[in-house]
Structure formats: C-alpha cells, structure tokens
Scaffold this active site. Structure first.
Site, short mmCIF file in Angstrom:
data_model
loop_
_atom_site.label_atom_id
_atom_site.label_comp_id
_atom_site.label_asym_id
_atom_site.label_seq_id
_atom_site.Cartn_x
_atom_site.Cartn_y
_atom_site.Cartn_z
N ASP A 145 -5.63 4.64 4.72
CA ASP A 145 -5.62 3.26 5.19
C ASP A 145 -5.89 3.25 6.70
O ASP A 145 -5.07 3.71 7.48
CB ASP A 145 -4.26 2.63 4.88
CG ASP A 145 -4.23 1.15 5.19
OD1 ASP A 145 -5.24 0.60 5.65
OD2 ASP A 145 -3.15 0.54 4.95
N HIS B 41 -6.11 0.44 8.18
CA HIS B 41 -5.24 -0.69 8.54
C HIS B 41 -5.89 -1.64 9.55
O HIS B 41 -5.20 -2.35 10.28
CB HIS B 41 -3.91 -0.17 9.10
CG HIS B 41 -2.73 -1.02 8.70
ND1 HIS B 41 -2.17 -1.95 9.53
CD2 HIS B 41 -2.02 -1.07 7.55
CE1 HIS B 41 -1.15 -2.54 8.93
NE2 HIS B 41 -1.05 -2.04 7.72
N GLU C 213 -9.29 2.40 3.19
CA GLU C 213 -8.79 1.02 3.14
C GLU C 213 -8.89 0.35 4.50
O GLU C 213 -8.57 0.94 5.53
CB GLU C 213 -7.33 1.06 2.69
CG GLU C 213 -6.66 -0.28 2.59
CD GLU C 213 -5.24 -0.16 2.04
OE1 GLU C 213 -4.44 -1.10 2.27
OE2 GLU C 213 -4.91 0.86 1.41
N GLU D 198 -5.91 -6.99 1.16
CA GLU D 198 -4.51 -7.38 1.37
C GLU D 198 -4.38 -8.62 2.26
O GLU D 198 -3.38 -9.32 2.20
CB GLU D 198 -3.72 -6.23 1.97
CG GLU D 198 -4.09 -5.85 3.39
CD GLU D 198 -3.36 -4.61 3.87
OE1 GLU D 198 -2.51 -4.75 4.76
OE2 GLU D 198 -3.64 -3.51 3.35
N ASP E 69 -2.79 -8.98 -2.78
CA ASP E 69 -1.34 -8.89 -2.82
C ASP E 69 -0.82 -10.11 -3.56
O ASP E 69 -1.04 -11.25 -3.15
CB ASP E 69 -0.78 -8.86 -1.39
CG ASP E 69 0.70 -8.53 -1.34
OD1 ASP E 69 1.46 -9.09 -2.16
OD2 ASP E 69 1.10 -7.73 -0.48
N HIS F 257 -2.06 -4.58 -3.61
CA HIS F 257 -1.28 -4.27 -2.41
C HIS F 257 0.17 -4.68 -2.63
O HIS F 257 0.45 -5.73 -3.18
CB HIS F 257 -1.89 -5.08 -1.25
CG HIS F 257 -1.22 -4.91 0.06
ND1 HIS F 257 -0.42 -5.89 0.61
CD2 HIS F 257 -1.28 -3.91 0.98
CE1 HIS F 257 -0.01 -5.50 1.81
NE2 HIS F 257 -0.51 -4.29 2.06
#
Length: 384
Positions: A196, A198, A222, A248, A271, A298
């Site tokens: 990830d 992020h 990710e 997400e 999510d 997520h």
C-alpha cells in the site's frame, strides 16, 4: 415493523457502531458508523437522517438508500456516504434477522464457502535520517511476515513506511526495494504480498518505486498516488505490469465509474463503511465484474464492517481478498476466527455478529485524530 430511533456507541480507540431500533424491542440492526478521525461528524449526520428514517419500514432498503442519498441538492461525499453506509448495514442486518437467514442468502446465496483474509505486516515508519536503522527495520518486518505465515495466512500486505516527498533520493528507493525483496525471500513465492503506497507519493515517484519492486512480484500496489486525478493514476497503471488497486477513498458506484472506464485498477477496494454500505458494495462489485476487476474490500475498522464485507465477499464471483485488523475481541460476542488464512461463511442471521455488552457500557465520545506528517527538514505537510 417500523424504525423508532437510532443510537450511536463509540468504543476506544477508534470504533463506532450504529444501532437501528424498531417497534419490536427484540429486533434491531447494527452497522459500523465511522469515518477515520471524523466519527462525531458521522454521528451528527445520522442524527440529521433520523427524521427521514423514524416511522419507516426498515425492509425497504433500496428506497431508503435513495431517499438518504437525495436528502441534499449537492453531490454527497465521505461524511454522508459513511452515515448511509452505517444505516444500510444495519437494515440488511435487520432484514436477515427478520427472515432468520444470513445476509448472503438474501443476496442470492454464496458462490464460495469461505473468505480469504490477509494480515498487515508493518513495523513503524522510516525516514532518510534513520539510515542506520534500515537493517533493523527489515529484520523486524521479516519476523512479522514469518509469523503471519506460521499463523496460516496465504497473503500479507505491507505499507510504504513513513512519509515521502514528491520525488525521493536513491537511498529511499533502494531501501524500499530491499525491504520488499526481504519480504519475498521470507515468505516464498506461494504467499501473496500486497503493498500500500497509501497515496503518500506522487505519480512520478510511484513509477520509480513500482519499477524497483516489480522483480519480486507484488500481488498489487495500492493507491500508488492520491485518487483525485484518475488520469494520473491511469498513467501509472499503464507504465507497469503490476496490478494497481484503489477505491478506499471512493464513494458510491458513481465514484468508481471513471476508474473502471479508464481501466485504472485491476483491484477495487470499496469500504462498506464509506462507499454506501452493502447495497452499494454489491453494485460496485457487479460493475467491476464487467471490467474483469477483482474485489478486495477495504476495512481498517472494526468487526461489524468486517461482517458486512464478508457477506458481500461470499456472493461476489470476482472477490480476491479481505482486509481485517480487528476480529472483534471485546466488541462482539463471538469474535471472528481466521483458520489457515480464511474466514468461514457465517450461518447466524443478519450480519452474523452481535455487539458485546462493553459497547453499550462505553461512555467515550468518539474523538480521535488521524496522523499529521511533516517533512522533518522544512516542515512541509506530507500525505499520511
């Protein structure tokens, strides 16, 4: 059956749950009511929704979803969709309990008998000023990865450690490559590794980092950059053979439309506590299937959102893997179990979980904040 009231319960350090009550006091539904660092704002949105919900038949889930979605003239974002998600989860829980069947049966029945879960493998953060700690960090990370495999997990995920500037040094890139290579050597070729980013780096640096770790076969990268600019992420995706994952921070099917149309991601990560709940998650999964994209919901939140996600995973042919960080100890009466890396299909009605008494006894107000990262040299704000 009619909705009578809503109640929200916060539990430290970061869990928030909605209860939708009905005129049958023995029958209520639960959902996860949170937005990272903004749980009290979601609670206020739910209070604003309450007049729309009280007196309604909770079984009319689709109509209620649209009524909530259209309560404002303006396009809705993360706060309102998180509130809608909590309500939607709770209404599906209610419907399952009313018919005495798991939610996945109401969604058409499962296409698999268990759900593959993965474990996070991270050990703190790293910056250029900590070069002396490089090997210590890697050794600790490798030990965590081996523990995960010993626990039966067939997939792990790590995150790009610490903040990153728009473009980085050769030492930074080299560390990331050595870190990922050590993980691959530790777990072998049969264990999948996701990473990830992020959204901590820009598209240009993302390309450099992906090229550096590509030889060790990541399952996916990710959020290689922040998701606001779909064309920029599409450019990253076209530059590599490594699958890209995102989702997400996207909401409703409309938020995922452009990502799919421009073939940005091989893996979607909605999510269910933010994207619009189970109802919207199902539609996103179906859209993804038509573009041959996989689903990896997520969930860095609690066990109610995990329960909702598992119900969707069970009915989605294009499901890949499920994120989890908390199996519910102290939050639900029967915590989840991960056996050989999988969660078995629940058989209890509704979402299949019940909140523990400690949730209702908590008097925490739900106030928590997300990290705020700054460049240690010039003090500039860096994405968390």
């Amino acid at each position: 059956m009619r909705i009578t009231r809503l109640s929200v319960h916060h539990v430290e350090p970061r869990f928030s749950f909605l209860v939708v009550h009905t005129d049958d006091e023995s029958l209520f539904g639960i959902g996860e009511a949170c937005l990272e660092g903004k749980a009290r704002v979601v609670q206020a949105a739910l209070a604003d929704f309450e007049p729309v919900l009280v007196g309604r038949d909770p079984r009319r889930i689709e109509r209620i979803w649209h009524d909530l979605h259209r309560t404002t003239f303006y396009p809705i974002g993360s706060v309102l969709t998180s509130a809608i998600s909590a309500v939607d989860q709770a209404l599906w829980d209610l419907l399952g309990k009313h018919h005495e069947v798991p939610v996945h049966e109401l969604l058409g029945g499962r296409v698999r008998d268990r759900v593959r879960a993965y474990r996070h493998v991270n050990v703190g953060d790293h910056g250029d000023a900590e070069v002396a700690r490089d090997q210590q960090h890697i050794d600790e990370l490798v030990a965590e990865a081996r523990r995960a495999v010993e626990q039966g997990f067939t997939m792990i995920k790590t995150a790009l450690p610490g903040p990153a500037r728009g473009l980085e040094t050769a030492a930074f890139v080299d560390f990331q490559a050595r870190r990922f290579a050590a993980l691959r050597e530790a777990v072998g070729p049969t264990v999948d590794i996701g990473i990830d980013f992020h959204g901590r780096v820009g598209p240009a640096l993302a390309k450099v980092l992906i090229r550096a770790i590509e030889p060790w076969s990541p399952l996916f990268v990710e959020e290689p950059c922040l998701p606001e600019n779909v064309d920029a992420m599409a450019d990253v995706a076209r530059s590599t053979s490594v699958p890209i994952a995102t989702g997400e921070r996207l909401f409703t099917r409309w938020g995922f439309r452009e990502v799919l149309e421009k073939q940005v991601a091989a893996v979607l990560q909605p999510d269910l506590a933010h994207c619009g709940g189970i109802s919207e998650g199902r539609k996103i999964a179906t859209m993804a299937e038509t573009y041959y994209a996989q689903m990896a919901p997520h969930n860095p939140l609690g066990p109610v959102n995990l329960a909702a996600s598992v119900q969707l995973d069970l009915v989605s042919p294009n499901f890949l893997c499920q994120e989890q960080i908390h199996l519910g100890e102290g939050l639900i009466t029967r915590p989840f179990e991960v056996v050989d890396g999988y969660i078995e299909a629940p058989t209890a009605p509704g979402l299949g979980v019940e909140l523990a008494p400690e949730v209702f006894e908590s008097d925490w107000d739900g106030s928590w904040t997300v990290p705020n990262w700054q460049d240690p040299v010039d003090g500039a704000l860096l994405p968390w």
